[in-house]
Design an enzyme around this catalytic site. Sequence first.
Site, short mmCIF file in Angstrom:
data_model
loop_
_atom_site.label_atom_id
_atom_site.label_comp_id
_atom_site.label_asym_id
_atom_site.label_seq_id
_atom_site.Cartn_x
_atom_site.Cartn_y
_atom_site.Cartn_z
N ASP A 159 4.38 19.16 68.46
CA ASP A 159 4.80 20.51 68.85
C ASP A 159 4.20 20.82 70.21
OD1 ASP A 159 5.97 23.09 67.01
OD2 ASP A 159 4.94 23.61 68.87
N ASP A 209 13.50 19.70 63.97
CA ASP A 209 13.74 21.12 63.65
C ASP A 209 13.49 21.97 64.89
OD1 ASP A 209 14.17 23.48 62.29
OD2 ASP A 209 12.16 23.56 61.42
N CYS A 242 19.21 25.96 64.12
CA CYS A 242 19.13 27.36 63.67
C CYS A 242 19.90 28.26 64.63
CB CYS A 242 17.68 27.80 63.52
SG CYS A 242 16.74 27.66 65.04
N1 SAH Z 1 9.51 22.90 61.54
C1 SAH Z 1 8.74 24.11 61.65
C2 SAH Z 1 9.44 25.20 62.43
C3 SAH Z 1 9.89 24.82 63.81
S1 SAH Z 1 10.13 26.16 64.86
C4 SAH Z 1 8.33 24.59 60.27
O1 SAH Z 1 8.73 23.99 59.28
O2 SAH Z 1 7.61 25.58 60.19
C5 SAH Z 1 10.26 25.38 66.40
C6 SAH Z 1 8.97 24.83 66.96
O3 SAH Z 1 9.31 24.11 68.14
C7 SAH Z 1 7.95 25.85 67.42
O4 SAH Z 1 6.73 25.60 66.79
C8 SAH Z 1 7.79 25.63 68.96
O5 SAH Z 1 6.45 25.74 69.40
C9 SAH Z 1 8.28 24.23 69.09
N2 SAH Z 1 8.87 23.84 70.38
C10 SAH Z 1 9.77 24.50 71.12
N3 SAH Z 1 10.18 23.74 72.15
C11 SAH Z 1 9.52 22.56 72.06
C12 SAH Z 1 9.53 21.37 72.81
N4 SAH Z 1 10.30 21.22 73.89
N5 SAH Z 1 8.74 20.35 72.41
C13 SAH Z 1 7.95 20.49 71.32
N6 SAH Z 1 7.91 21.59 70.57
C14 SAH Z 1 8.70 22.61 70.92
#
Ligand code: SAH
Length: 394
Positions: A248, A298, A338
Amino acid sequence: MVEITLKKGKEKAALQRHPWVFSGALEKVKGKPEDGDVVKVFAFDHEFLAYGYFNSNSRVAVRLLEWDETQTIDISWYKNRLKQAIASRQFILNKQTNTCRLVFSEADFLPGLIVDQYADFLSLQILSSGIEKVKAEIVEILKNELNPKGIFDKSDATARTHEGLPIENGLLWGENPPEFLEVKENGIIYHINIAEGQKSGFYCDQRDNRHILASYTKGKKVLDCFSYSGGFSLNSLANGAVSVTSVDSSGLAVETLKQNVALNKFDVNRVTAIQSDVNKQLRAFKDSGELFDVIVLDPPKYAPSRSALDRAARAYKDLNRLGMLLLEKGGLLATFSCSGAVDIETFKQIIAWAALDAGKEVQIIKQFCQPEDHPVRISFPEGEYLKGLLLRVL
Ligand code: SAH
């Protein structure tokens, strides 16, 4: 009460119980409604259609909430709506899970109100001027119905600016939630930070999908991309994954994930938590030749609106192509979107392009959707936003 008449032929959506009336559909406004006032909406031929919240700033000029003319939109109306929504979630809240969405906006006939329960605390998002006007009453009802320790306002969403509302983030009533509040989902404990965390603190819409995915991870090497506080990672560890790599870009998310691994007493040697951009990290794995048995993708919402669809489709395609290339033969890819603007058929099409580009044969073995506490009203398909596919990549 202010009465609004629609242009000839513009009553169809309201008759079909769609909750949005666009500003271009208004013919006549009798009176001077303030933003957030409840108004009566009529068809061109004076037939009553519904009650709704008026807003002069938004493209959606009226958000409809009640189609029965004999009802009065007063405290007891709100109380009934809230009680109904809360009651329909009680089967989710048990010893294994104490967090869920209690109120989901249009789907629960309260356009612009989201209420999430996190153990003894409630986190609210108020995204319409209509709900903003009755905020104090709603807090009072929630207090009496649920007896929470505290009610927090987490309305820092761009949707508020469309409605001409200021950004809010603060305590509405009771105690401030602790910096790290402990909640439970599927028997797994999470620390969440309501004030600083993303969304209203936690992504409870993936509750069922985490559980389903975990059942495929026993003895497997798992890569959880966009892992936030570790939903998919922790469920996989609980189900016997040999190792989990979580990626993340947010430092707070990675820190929280590590805390959650410790909190659940999982062996830290089974977990690698990486703070990095997923696209960069996937390319790094490709360069080093590292492969996985199960990969979760995700990502955040790539298409905030229909106009962003083309760019979003390319981003989803690229991400999924990379994911497919990092799987062992026959490995599983759990891939999500989403974005409300990307429907399941479009998503399948994007995955088909990704598979072609990756030079892989792909089978869909399961479809994922949003859980029961995020219902989709049949007359409001826009409420369906979370979709996913479990793919076997050959
Ligand atoms: N799978 C998680 C929810 C994901 S929400 C769960 O089950 O709770 C999306 C996530 O993507 C967020 O935590 C955000 O910090 C991260 N994010 C957004 N853009 C990103 C990127 N380019 N690389 C890595 N993480 C990213």
